[in-house]
Write a protein that holds these residues in place. Structure first.
Motif, PDB file in Angstrom:
ATOM      1  N   GLU A  89      24.326  27.154  15.233  1.00 13.52           N
ATOM      2  CA  GLU A  89      23.365  26.338  15.963  1.00 13.52           C
ATOM      3  C   GLU A  89      23.961  25.623  17.177  1.00 13.52           C
ATOM      4  OE1 GLU A  89      20.200  26.347  15.426  1.00 13.52           O
ATOM      5  OE2 GLU A  89      20.124  27.418  13.530  1.00 13.52           O
ATOM      6  N   ARG A  90      25.234  25.261  17.116  1.00  9.50           N
ATOM      7  CA  ARG A  90      25.848  24.516  18.223  1.00  9.50           C
ATOM      8  C   ARG A  90      26.536  25.437  19.230  1.00  9.50           C
ATOM      9  NH1 ARG A  90      22.726  21.061  18.655  1.00  9.50           N
ATOM     10  NH2 ARG A  90      24.040  20.369  20.378  1.00  9.50           N
ATOM     11  N   ILE A 146      21.963  26.346  23.943  1.00 12.17           N
ATOM     12  CA  ILE A 146      22.417  26.151  22.573  1.00 12.17           C
ATOM     13  C   ILE A 146      21.381  26.729  21.623  1.00 12.17           C
ATOM     14  CG2 ILE A 146      23.032  24.414  20.826  1.00 12.17           C
ATOM     15  CD1 ILE A 146      25.064  24.762  23.096  1.00 12.17           C
TER      16      ILE A 146
END
Length: 254
Positions: A89-90, A146
């Motif tokens: 996710e990051r 992102i």
């Protein structure tokens, strides 16, 4: 492209998949439908090597792949998506794709430690292939965003791109249009057709019947782990056993 012979998977005394035989043609769209708990995802898990069969045979592109591990099946050209797309996710969308392409690289720990020419070249190729996959699914504009910040529909397209990054011959798509609106569903269907036009074979699980009936070349219907029908959309829509078990009279008449 894919030949399934008497495939069975038992968990204790329960047969999640029972004695299924079917073939899927190359460069076609093949769909699997049925009620919840019918064995559809278990069937995908067997084909992709996530779990071994209790009995039966799986032949992919002329090679017996029965009992091979998931990574071995992927190396041979079978890739899959899941109902929920799990991403880093990051990390950026592009970096998620670069990780996916690592299946096709050869560099090992020593290459990393020594920063070898092979490692550098493979990193360059991974980046190019990842960008090509994003271009194909229409996500070039989010490549540096992102992953946590993209929409559900974009996540679905990233799942396609991740599968393409492994350079597959066959794609197993588990509810590719799940959780997206009708307009986005049309876009997903068009992307699936684009895949086939570019030489891939598709097998998908989906509950959206309008999409399946307009998209699939062949449909297999499962119920309680057993195949109860197979055929063209027209044949499935008019099959009384399928109507009773799954479609219902309203969908059948549509």
């Amino acid at each position: 492209m894919l030949e399934i012979q008497n495939l069975t998977k038992r968990f204790g005394g329960l047969s999640a998949v029972h004695d299924i035989s079917i073939s899927f043609e190359k460069n076609k769209i093949n769909a699997i439908i049925g009620p919840n708990g019918a064995g559809k995802t278990t069937f995908f898990n067997l084909i992709s090597g996530a779990i071994p069969p209790t009995s039966g045979k799986i032949v992919f592109d002329g090679k017996d792949v029965t009992g091979l591990r998931a990574d071995q099946v992927a190396q041979l050209g079978v890739s899959r998506t899941f109902q929920a797309t799990t991403l880093f996710e990051r990390a950026s969308v592009l970096d998620n794709l670069i990780v996916g392409h690592r299946l096709r690289t050869k560099s090992g720990l020593m290459d990393v430690l020594l920063n070898t020419r092979r490692l550098k070249e493979e990193e360059r190729i991974c980046r190019v292939k990842a960008q090509e996959a994003l271009d194909f699914v229409g996500l070039s504009h989010v490549s540096h965003r992102i992953a946590a910040d993209i929409s559900q529909e974009e996540r679905k397209r990233v799942a396609f791109a991740l599968a393409l990054a492994t350079e597959p011959k066959m794609l197993l798509l588990d509810e590719p249009a799940g959780g997206v609106n009708p307009e986005e569903t049309v876009g997903i269907a068009e992307l699936i057709q684009k895949l086939v036009k570019h030489g891939m074979t598709v097998c998908l699980i989906e509950h959206k019947m309008d999409m399946i009936m307009n998209l699939a070349d062949k449909i297999m219907v499962l119920n309680y782990g057993e195949k109860i029908a197979e055929g063209t959309p027209a044949q499935i829509r008019s099959n009384p056993i399928v109507i009773e078990a799954y479609l219902g009279s309203e969908n059948a008449a549509a």
